[in-house]
Scaffold this motif. Sequence first.
Motif, PDB file in Angstrom:
ATOM      1  N   LYS A 182       0.829  -1.201   0.000  1.00 59.11           N
ATOM      2  CA  LYS A 182       0.000   0.000   0.000  1.00 59.11           C
ATOM      3  C   LYS A 182       0.866   1.255   0.000  1.00 59.11           C
ATOM      4  O   LYS A 182       0.566   2.234  -0.707  1.00 59.11           O
ATOM      5  CB  LYS A 182      -0.928   0.010   1.215  1.00 59.11           C
ATOM      6  CG  LYS A 182      -1.921   1.169   1.193  1.00 59.11           C
ATOM      7  CD  LYS A 182      -2.969   1.044   2.283  1.00 59.11           C
ATOM      8  CE  LYS A 182      -4.000   2.172   2.167  1.00 59.11           C
ATOM      9  NZ  LYS A 182      -5.066   2.038   3.197  1.00 59.11           N
ATOM     10  N   LEU A 187       2.176   1.761  -3.498  1.00 60.11           N
ATOM     11  CA  LEU A 187       1.121   2.290  -4.369  1.00 60.11           C
ATOM     12  C   LEU A 187       0.878   3.775  -4.092  1.00 60.11           C
ATOM     13  O   LEU A 187       0.709   4.580  -5.019  1.00 60.11           O
ATOM     14  CB  LEU A 187      -0.164   1.492  -4.166  1.00 60.11           C
ATOM     15  CG  LEU A 187      -0.164   0.058  -4.708  1.00 60.11           C
ATOM     16  CD1 LEU A 187      -1.343  -0.724  -4.139  1.00 60.11           C
ATOM     17  CD2 LEU A 187      -0.220   0.050  -6.230  1.00 60.11           C
ATOM     18  N   GLN A 188       0.870   4.140  -2.833  1.00 59.83           N
ATOM     19  CA  GLN A 188       0.678   5.544  -2.476  1.00 59.83           C
ATOM     20  C   GLN A 188       1.857   6.397  -2.930  1.00 59.83           C
ATOM     21  O   GLN A 188       1.681   7.556  -3.335  1.00 59.83           O
ATOM     22  CB  GLN A 188       0.468   5.668  -0.966  1.00 59.83           C
ATOM     23  CG  GLN A 188      -0.866   5.104  -0.501  1.00 59.83           C
ATOM     24  CD  GLN A 188      -1.019   5.116   1.011  1.00 59.83           C
ATOM     25  OE1 GLN A 188      -0.031   5.119   1.749  1.00 59.83           O
ATOM     26  NE2 GLN A 188      -2.254   5.123   1.484  1.00 59.83           N
ATOM     27  N   TYR A 245       3.576   5.921  -5.630  1.00 66.00           N
ATOM     28  CA  TYR A 245       3.349   6.172  -7.055  1.00 66.00           C
ATOM     29  C   TYR A 245       2.171   7.114  -7.273  1.00 66.00           C
ATOM     30  O   TYR A 245       2.203   7.956  -8.182  1.00 66.00           O
ATOM     31  CB  TYR A 245       3.134   4.857  -7.804  1.00 66.00           C
ATOM     32  CG  TYR A 245       4.426   4.229  -8.262  1.00 66.00           C
ATOM     33  CD1 TYR A 245       4.869   4.365  -9.563  1.00 66.00           C
ATOM     34  CD2 TYR A 245       5.225   3.510  -7.377  1.00 66.00           C
ATOM     35  CE1 TYR A 245       6.067   3.808  -9.990  1.00 66.00           C
ATOM     36  CE2 TYR A 245       6.427   2.959  -7.783  1.00 66.00           C
ATOM     37  CZ  TYR A 245       6.833   3.106  -9.096  1.00 66.00           C
ATOM     38  OH  TYR A 245       8.030   2.567  -9.512  1.00 66.00           O
ATOM     39  N   ALA A 246       1.150   6.987  -6.463  1.00 63.37           N
ATOM     40  CA  ALA A 246      -0.003   7.878  -6.594  1.00 63.37           C
ATOM     41  C   ALA A 246       0.384   9.326  -6.347  1.00 63.37           C
ATOM     42  O   ALA A 246      -0.092  10.241  -7.020  1.00 63.37           O
ATOM     43  CB  ALA A 246      -1.107   7.447  -5.629  1.00 63.37           C
ATOM     44  N   LEU A 301       0.513  -5.460 -10.577  1.00 60.02           N
ATOM     45  CA  LEU A 301       0.808  -4.225  -9.850  1.00 60.02           C
ATOM     46  C   LEU A 301       1.806  -3.362 -10.616  1.00 60.02           C
ATOM     47  O   LEU A 301       1.685  -2.134 -10.641  1.00 60.02           O
ATOM     48  CB  LEU A 301       1.335  -4.543  -8.455  1.00 60.02           C
ATOM     49  CG  LEU A 301       0.306  -5.096  -7.462  1.00 60.02           C
ATOM     50  CD1 LEU A 301       0.996  -5.552  -6.183  1.00 60.02           C
ATOM     51  CD2 LEU A 301      -0.757  -4.057  -7.148  1.00 60.02           C
ATOM     52  N   LEU A 329       1.165   0.405 -11.656  1.00 58.99           N
ATOM     53  CA  LEU A 329       2.049   1.500 -11.266  1.00 58.99           C
ATOM     54  C   LEU A 329       2.477   2.327 -12.472  1.00 58.99           C
ATOM     55  O   LEU A 329       2.455   3.563 -12.435  1.00 58.99           O
ATOM     56  CB  LEU A 329       3.279   0.951 -10.543  1.00 58.99           C
ATOM     57  CG  LEU A 329       3.047   0.240  -9.209  1.00 58.99           C
ATOM     58  CD1 LEU A 329       4.352  -0.344  -8.688  1.00 58.99           C
ATOM     59  CD2 LEU A 329       2.442   1.180  -8.180  1.00 58.99           C
ATOM     60  N   MET A 368      -5.273   8.354  -5.466  1.00 59.83           N
ATOM     61  CA  MET A 368      -5.278   7.587  -4.228  1.00 59.83           C
ATOM     62  C   MET A 368      -6.391   6.541  -4.235  1.00 59.83           C
ATOM     63  O   MET A 368      -6.258   5.459  -3.651  1.00 59.83           O
ATOM     64  CB  MET A 368      -5.425   8.522  -3.031  1.00 59.83           C
ATOM     65  CG  MET A 368      -4.156   9.280  -2.687  1.00 59.83           C
ATOM     66  SD  MET A 368      -2.822   8.137  -2.197  1.00 59.83           S
ATOM     67  CE  MET A 368      -1.453   9.293  -1.998  1.00 59.83           C
ATOM     68  N   THR A 423      -5.238   3.330  -5.602  1.00 57.77           N
ATOM     69  CA  THR A 423      -4.518   2.538  -4.609  1.00 57.77           C
ATOM     70  C   THR A 423      -5.461   1.635  -3.833  1.00 57.77           C
ATOM     71  O   THR A 423      -5.179   0.439  -3.618  1.00 57.77           O
ATOM     72  CB  THR A 423      -3.772   3.475  -3.635  1.00 57.77           C
ATOM     73  OG1 THR A 423      -2.774   4.192  -4.346  1.00 57.77           O
ATOM     74  CG2 THR A 423      -3.138   2.695  -2.507  1.00 57.77           C
ATOM     75  N   ASP A 424      -6.594   2.172  -3.412  1.00 60.29           N
ATOM     76  CA  ASP A 424      -7.556   1.401  -2.634  1.00 60.29           C
ATOM     77  C   ASP A 424      -8.102   0.222  -3.450  1.00 60.29           C
ATOM     78  O   ASP A 424      -8.268  -0.887  -2.925  1.00 60.29           O
ATOM     79  CB  ASP A 424      -8.690   2.289  -2.162  1.00 60.29           C
ATOM     80  CG  ASP A 424      -8.215   3.344  -1.181  1.00 60.29           C
ATOM     81  OD1 ASP A 424      -7.215   3.121  -0.494  1.00 60.29           O
ATOM     82  OD2 ASP A 424      -8.867   4.431  -1.101  1.00 60.29           O
ATOM     83  N   MET A 471      -5.491  -2.636  -3.897  1.00 65.78           N
ATOM     84  CA  MET A 471      -5.271  -3.477  -2.736  1.00 65.78           C
ATOM     85  C   MET A 471      -6.227  -4.676  -2.706  1.00 65.78           C
ATOM     86  O   MET A 471      -5.918  -5.690  -2.101  1.00 65.78           O
ATOM     87  CB  MET A 471      -5.419  -2.653  -1.450  1.00 65.78           C
ATOM     88  CG  MET A 471      -4.333  -1.607  -1.250  1.00 65.78           C
ATOM     89  SD  MET A 471      -2.649  -2.285  -1.245  1.00 65.78           S
ATOM     90  CE  MET A 471      -2.722  -3.317   0.224  1.00 65.78           C
TER      91      MET A 471
END
Length: 206
Positions: A98, A101-102, A104-105, A174, A178, A195, A198-199, A202
């Motif tokens: 997570k 991912l955040q 990259y976000a 993933l 990304l 964001m 990202t959720d 997951m």
Amino acid sequence: METNAETPQNQRPRGRPREFDTDAALERAIDVFSVRGYHGTSISDLSDAMRLTPGSIYKAFKDKRGILLAAFDRYRVLRNTKLMAAITPIPLGRDKIKAALQFYAEAAHGELGQRGCLVVATAAELAASDPVAAERVDVAHASNEAIMKNCILLGQSDGSVSTSVDAADAARALLCLLQGMRIVGKTGRSRPEMMAVTDVAMKLLG
């Protein structure tokens, strides 16, 4: 008998040493290539951004391609260092994913998002025609995919990721996500939008 031969200690170095900070110059080149792309960037653009004369650029890097490859390597060092700093302190595998991912976000929205990713730009413009650039891109992708896979495996061992998930397939998915985030980020997406990705991502982990 005396001789005029110089010892290694008192020999003068050949050529003048570079009088600029290479890393700083390359980091300015990264911004230009990321925004304009390789083909859209001229030596004049790079000279202005890097604060170097064209002669200094050619002497240090030979040509525009040489600057790109050096800038690519510098970009990878910078991004990998920041990514690992973001995920290393986190104990659970799922939380590491997570955080990645955040990470990259955060780079895929606003001004930074519109600037773009040099790995993506190089893949799109040069990977099909330049074997050296293609290898650089492959190594970058393989590195990020391996990081994701290791985090998934860690999550499966600590119970935070479902063991029904295929680690290799999920890591590849993933990676695609990304890189896709960086492409979409070029269009000026907002932070909440990225964001939210990202959720959703997951949920791939069960």
